[in-house]
Design a protein around this motif. Structure first.
Motif: not given
Length: 264
Positions: A90-91, A110-112, A169-170, A182-184
């Motif tokens: 994420g970062h 994450l909007k998806e 989500w994983q 979340p997957a992304p």
């Protein structure tokens, strides 16, 4: 230019519980929290990592939050990587500062997905029993549960994991921590971004958990320590011959051996 992009906990550094399980000879404390000893690294792994960090990019890749990563004194004072990936991808930190371009990309992705607060509310309605001790937010990107491992049934875990995957989500269960991400927010995606930005031509990777699968599989030279949970689901991944701190040493020795062969 080569890089070694590696998970940290249970791959390069270890808790007291892991050390008691697999044993260790010479090691040092590298993390404390409120006076409690948290994590250790073998002296040999530390020495090998210092060599790696001089010869190529060493990129820590961890599910830890930024705050949790910064608690590891080794990577703040002795072996200081230029880049680090935290929060499961994420970062990205560059010289300790969040790389804003990557954070903006993640926020758009994450909007998806089902929003974090909605996901947590629905998860709580699905849980059966009182086996959850705490739910923790990780940099407002994902959540992990501190659980009573001996009180949750395998059927319950499978049901929640299947539901999470349906939401994009994983899930991953690591000891007393149950992650939902979340997957992304993916370790390999962050490393792949750095690969393109830095012009990396060859990436060695390592990790022990299901959250490390993409990292191991997509690296040019991926490893899983023999004790890694990821091998339970993906047994054909390249594995070490040894477990615990010996596995860490085996991985880095192999990488440095390849580097020496490549330079001759």
């Amino acid at each position: 230019m080569r890089a070694f992009a590696s998970d940290l906990d249970r791959t390069l550094i270890y808790s007291s519980k892991m050390m008691n399980q697999f044993g260790a000879e010479e090691f040092q404390l590298i993390e404390t929290l409120e006076g409690k000893e948290i994590s250790y690294i073998s002296n040999k792994t530390k020495d090998l990592l210092q060599t790696v960090n001089k010869e190529m990019h060493f990129i820590p890749v961890t599910t830890r939050t930024i705050e949790q990563y910064c608690r590891i004194t080794l990577f703040q004072t002795e072996i200081v990587p230029q880049y680090a990936v935290t929060s499961n991808g994420g970062h990205i930190l560059r010289n300790g500062i969040v790389l804003q371009d990557w954070s903006d990309h993640i926020n758009c992705s994450l909007k998806e997905c089902l929003p974090l607060d909605h996901f947590v509310r629905e998860l709580q309605t699905l849980v059966q029993g009182n086996w959850i001790e705490r739910i923790r937010d990780a940099d407002h990107l994902f959540v992990y549960l501190i659980i009573k491992r001996d009180q949750v049934l395998e059927e319950e875990v499978n049901r929640l994991f299947n539901w999470a995957r349906e939401q994009g989500w994983q899930p991953s269960l690591q000891g007393r921590k149950m992650y939902f991400i979340p997957a992304p927010v993916n370790k390999w995606k962050a490393v792949d971004y750095l690969k393109k930005e830095l012009g990396l031509t060859y990436i060695h990777t390592a990790g022990d958990s299901l959250l490390d699968y993409d990292l191991i599989q997509n690296g040019d030279d991926g490893y899983a320590p023999l004790h890694g949970e990821v091998l339970e689901t993906y047994p054909n991944l390249r594995r070490t011959k040894q477990s615990g701190m010996k596995a860490s040493e085996e991985i880095i020795e192999s990488i440095l051996g390849q580097l020496a062969s490549h330079s001759t």
